[in-house]
Design a protein around this motif. Structure first.
Motif, PDB file in Angstrom:
ATOM      1  N   GLU A 400       0.855  -1.180   0.000  1.00  0.00           N
ATOM      2  CA  GLU A 400       0.000   0.000   0.000  1.00  0.00           C
ATOM      3  C   GLU A 400       0.894   1.234   0.000  1.00  0.00           C
ATOM      4  O   GLU A 400       1.449   1.614   1.043  1.00  0.00           O
ATOM      5  CB  GLU A 400      -0.933   0.002   1.217  1.00  0.00           C
ATOM      6  N   GLY A 401       1.037   1.836  -1.191  1.00  0.00           N
ATOM      7  CA  GLY A 401       1.929   2.968  -1.317  1.00  0.00           C
ATOM      8  C   GLY A 401       3.366   2.553  -1.048  1.00  0.00           C
ATOM      9  O   GLY A 401       3.895   1.626  -1.664  1.00  0.00           O
ATOM     10  N   ALA A 402       3.987   3.216  -0.093  1.00  0.00           N
ATOM     11  CA  ALA A 402       5.382   2.913   0.238  1.00  0.00           C
ATOM     12  C   ALA A 402       5.502   1.820   1.289  1.00  0.00           C
ATOM     13  O   ALA A 402       6.622   1.476   1.687  1.00  0.00           O
ATOM     14  CB  ALA A 402       6.070   4.186   0.741  1.00  0.00           C
ATOM     15  N   HIS A 403       4.376   1.275   1.746  1.00  0.00           N
ATOM     16  CA  HIS A 403       4.406   0.361   2.892  1.00  0.00           C
ATOM     17  C   HIS A 403       3.955  -1.049   2.508  1.00  0.00           C
ATOM     18  O   HIS A 403       3.056  -1.235   1.683  1.00  0.00           O
ATOM     19  CB  HIS A 403       3.488   0.889   4.009  1.00  0.00           C
ATOM     20  N   TRP A 404       4.590  -2.024   3.148  1.00  0.00           N
ATOM     21  CA  TRP A 404       4.095  -3.397   3.121  1.00  0.00           C
ATOM     22  C   TRP A 404       3.190  -3.581   4.330  1.00  0.00           C
ATOM     23  O   TRP A 404       3.541  -3.202   5.439  1.00  0.00           O
ATOM     24  CB  TRP A 404       5.249  -4.399   3.185  1.00  0.00           C
ATOM     25  N   VAL A 405       2.020  -4.179   4.099  1.00  0.00           N
ATOM     26  CA  VAL A 405       1.000  -4.295   5.140  1.00  0.00           C
ATOM     27  C   VAL A 405       0.548  -5.744   5.245  1.00  0.00           C
ATOM     28  O   VAL A 405       0.340  -6.421   4.223  1.00  0.00           O
ATOM     29  CB  VAL A 405      -0.221  -3.397   4.816  1.00  0.00           C
ATOM     30  N   ILE A 406       0.428  -6.239   6.490  1.00  0.00           N
ATOM     31  CA  ILE A 406      -0.204  -7.551   6.699  1.00  0.00           C
ATOM     32  C   ILE A 406      -1.585  -7.333   7.307  1.00  0.00           C
ATOM     33  O   ILE A 406      -1.773  -6.430   8.127  1.00  0.00           O
ATOM     34  CB  ILE A 406       0.633  -8.486   7.596  1.00  0.00           C
ATOM     35  N   ARG A 407      -2.528  -8.133   6.872  1.00  0.00           N
ATOM     36  CA  ARG A 407      -3.877  -8.065   7.429  1.00  0.00           C
ATOM     37  C   ARG A 407      -4.078  -9.253   8.364  1.00  0.00           C
ATOM     38  O   ARG A 407      -3.955 -10.415   7.957  1.00  0.00           O
ATOM     39  CB  ARG A 407      -4.939  -8.074   6.334  1.00  0.00           C
ATOM     40  N   ILE A 408      -4.352  -8.956   9.614  1.00  0.00           N
ATOM     41  CA  ILE A 408      -4.669  -9.984  10.605  1.00  0.00           C
ATOM     42  C   ILE A 408      -6.185 -10.070  10.641  1.00  0.00           C
ATOM     43  O   ILE A 408      -6.867  -9.128  11.049  1.00  0.00           O
ATOM     44  CB  ILE A 408      -4.084  -9.611  11.973  1.00  0.00           C
ATOM     45  N   THR A 409      -6.733 -11.196  10.192  1.00  0.00           N
ATOM     46  CA  THR A 409      -8.171 -11.294   9.963  1.00  0.00           C
ATOM     47  C   THR A 409      -8.731 -12.623  10.450  1.00  0.00           C
ATOM     48  O   THR A 409      -8.073 -13.662  10.329  1.00  0.00           O
ATOM     49  CB  THR A 409      -8.475 -11.135   8.462  1.00  0.00           C
ATOM     50  N   PRO A 410      -9.963 -12.619  10.967  1.00  0.00           N
ATOM     51  CA  PRO A 410     -10.592 -13.883  11.384  1.00  0.00           C
ATOM     52  C   PRO A 410     -10.875 -14.816  10.212  1.00  0.00           C
ATOM     53  O   PRO A 410     -11.144 -16.000  10.419  1.00  0.00           O
ATOM     54  CB  PRO A 410     -11.886 -13.424  12.079  1.00  0.00           C
TER      55      PRO A 410
END
Length: 541
Positions: A400-410
């Motif tokens: 997402e843009g300049a960032h790596w993002v992890i989604r913690i999801t049920p």
């Protein structure tokens, strides 16, 4: 208990005196983890003894509860002496269980089996021999009458009936069951023979089996309300409301222990004195994992709370007149605190260094090795629960843009708050190559292999256990939790770094402390700003 000649834990439980004579000659199909152990009760047998086939303390406890629950249901079935009459529809529903177990291969090509006295014996290996073997089983079952089917299928009938809670059936019902089982096995073996020829098309006969519906109680002999049945009813409702499976497992084991303590499964006979006596008994019980008495906190939060919840549901649903656990309490003293609940800097660096340099064991699954390499670092830089990280999937990482993002999801398994959240990766994780590791991984979960039925809970717990053992070998101090210590440390480091309380809570998945705290959103931009404040961890110095 332990045997000197085995590293596995052993199960050893006395057969209740009132059912011992009824149990003699029966073969019990006891679930042990994902396997089934067959034990035939002999006249000289005073107890059920078997290997739990694991030395892992958490898995030992889970399997002990699993076996206890099965035996409690079996003894309850034996205590019901009235023969049960099942309809042809119910007989075919039971036969469907048998068909589904043998119609299809579930672990690649399975070796052929010969059916003898209700048990299969492996005796062939090639594809041609396998095809011929299953064709031979079909021929053996064709046109057989109930008298000739009894020695062949009778043990199967008995085991599946006990699993459904029936110990005695009418002669007419037994003839119907033998006929239905023979037809189901013919269809299953015919399907397996087609598999051996390379034909894996869906079997049209698979849809002929109806769903199981238990027989309606007769007015003159209404069955008692069973304690184990209350757990099933309570869970069916609470599951729909989103309660965590871990709570169900905890309460189910508590009820199984309660039934074993009472030596009966009749909810109408339970008194307040029974619950109090059970509480005292549990406080004296030795935990096989630690060799010490079960902690008062476990007795209060699992046993007493579980009984209160299930009996409360039973009262609300007119299954019991009163809740015998309602006023039973256990006061806990404040535990001694001799150190911080989070890892120290030295402890964190020691674990992370071991993770950074970890190499996969000779017989270790690739997913487990990957978990030991990456999850400690993810926990250090996200403060997430280890179980949440253990269930991460490839699709849970995005740019997402300049960032790596992890989604913690049920959606990946379970999250305590039942809410998904996005956590930006710390630059140090990016530098180490975590995004590249994820992008190169096959689709699905990164650190675990799904169970046979596609479940996540059991495999996730296994990964958590391995990670706890990994950390405990490096930091043996029992006063800090080997997995949860990361969450406490993250909060401490975050406060020192000047990250706002609300941002810290959002990163870690803590619920807002006030109503006002639930207004607005902590965006990816805000999370990134907080994560970038965290100092890099140099574990190599």
């Amino acid at each position: 208990m332990k045997r000197p000649d085995s590293r596995f834990a052993q199960f050893d439980k006395r057969i209740p005196a009132d059912v011992r004579a009824l149990a003699v000659g029966r073969t019990l199909a006891i679930p042990v983890g994902a396997e089934t152990v067959l034990i035939t009760v002999t006249p000289r047998m005073a107890a059920i003894r078997l290997s739990l086939r694991t030395s892992d303390p958490s898995e030992v406890q889970a399997r002990q509860g699993q076996v206890c629950a099965y035996l409690a249901a079996t003894w309850a079935a034996l205590r019901s002496h009235r023969p049960v009459t099942l309809s042809r529809r119910q007989a075919n529903a039971l036969a469907g269980d048998l068909y589904r177990g043998w119609a299809n291969e579930d672990r690649g090509r399975t070796l052929a089996m010969t059916l003898t006295a209700g048990q299969w014996v492996q005796d062939r290996s090639t594809a041609d021999e396998e095809r011929e073997a299953f064709a031979g089983q079909v021929a053996k079952l064709e046109g057989a009458d109930p008298e000739s089917l009894e020695p062949l299928l009778g043990p199967l009938v008995d085991r599946l009936l006990l699993r459904r809670g029936f110990a005695s059936i009418t002669a007419e019902t037994r003839a119907d069951l033998l006929d239905a089982f023979a037809m189901a096995l013919r269809d299953a073996f015919a399907s397996r023979a087609r598999n051996a020829d390379g034909d894996y098309s869906p079997d049209p006969k698979a849809a002929r089996f109806p769903d199981w519906e238990p027989p309606s109680p007769s007015p003159e002999a209404a069955p008692k309300t069973s304690l184990t049945g209350l757990v099933d009813g309570w869970w069916a409702e609470r599951k729909a409301a989103g309660l965590k499976p871990s709570t169900h497992e905890s309460y189910r084991q508590s009820m199984a222990a309660f039934v074993a303590f009472l030596k009966h499964d009749d909810a109408s006979r339970v008194t307040v004195e029974d619950v109090i006596a059970f509480k005292d008994h549990r406080l004296r019980t030795i935990n096989p994992r630690t060799g010490k008495p079960i902690s008062p906190k476990t007795v209060k939060d699992s046993d007493i709370s579980g009984l209160k919840a299930i009996f409360g549901w039973a009262v609300a649903n007119r299954r019991m007149a009163t809740n015998p656990a309602k006023d039973v309490t256990l006061k806990l003293g404040k535990p001694l605190k001799v150190r911080s609940q989070g890892f120290t800097d030295d402890e964190a660096r020691a674990i992370l260094k071991a993770a950074l340099t970890y190499r996969r064991g000779e017989q270790e699954m690739a997913q487990t090795a990957a978990a030991k390499r990456w999850v400690p670092w993810l926990a250090a830089y996200t403060g997430a629960r280890v179980g949440e990280l253990a269930q991460l999937r490839k699709q849970d990482l995005r740019r997402e843009g300049a960032h790596w993002v992890i989604r913690i999801t049920p959606e990946a398994g379970t999250v305590k708050t039942n809410e998904a959240r996005d956590v930006v990766l710390h630059p140090h994780l990016v530098e180490q190559g975590f995004p590249e590791f994820v992008l190169a991984a096959p689709p699905g979960h990164l650190f675990l292999r799904l169970g046979v039925l596609g479940d996540v809970a059991g495999p996730r717990q296994g990964v958590k256990n391995r990670l706890a053992e990994f950390a405990r070998a490096i930091v043996p101090d029992p006063n800090v939790a080997p997995n949860h210590g990361w969450r406490h440390r993250f909060k401490t480091v975050g406060i020192e770094a000047g990250i706002g309380e609300r941002v810290l809570d959002a990163i870690q998945g803590h619920a807002p402390r006030t109503t006002g705290g639930s207004y607005g959103e902590v965006t990816v931009k805000a999370v990134a700003a907080g994560i970038e404040r965290l100092p890099w961890i140099d574990c190599l110095r």
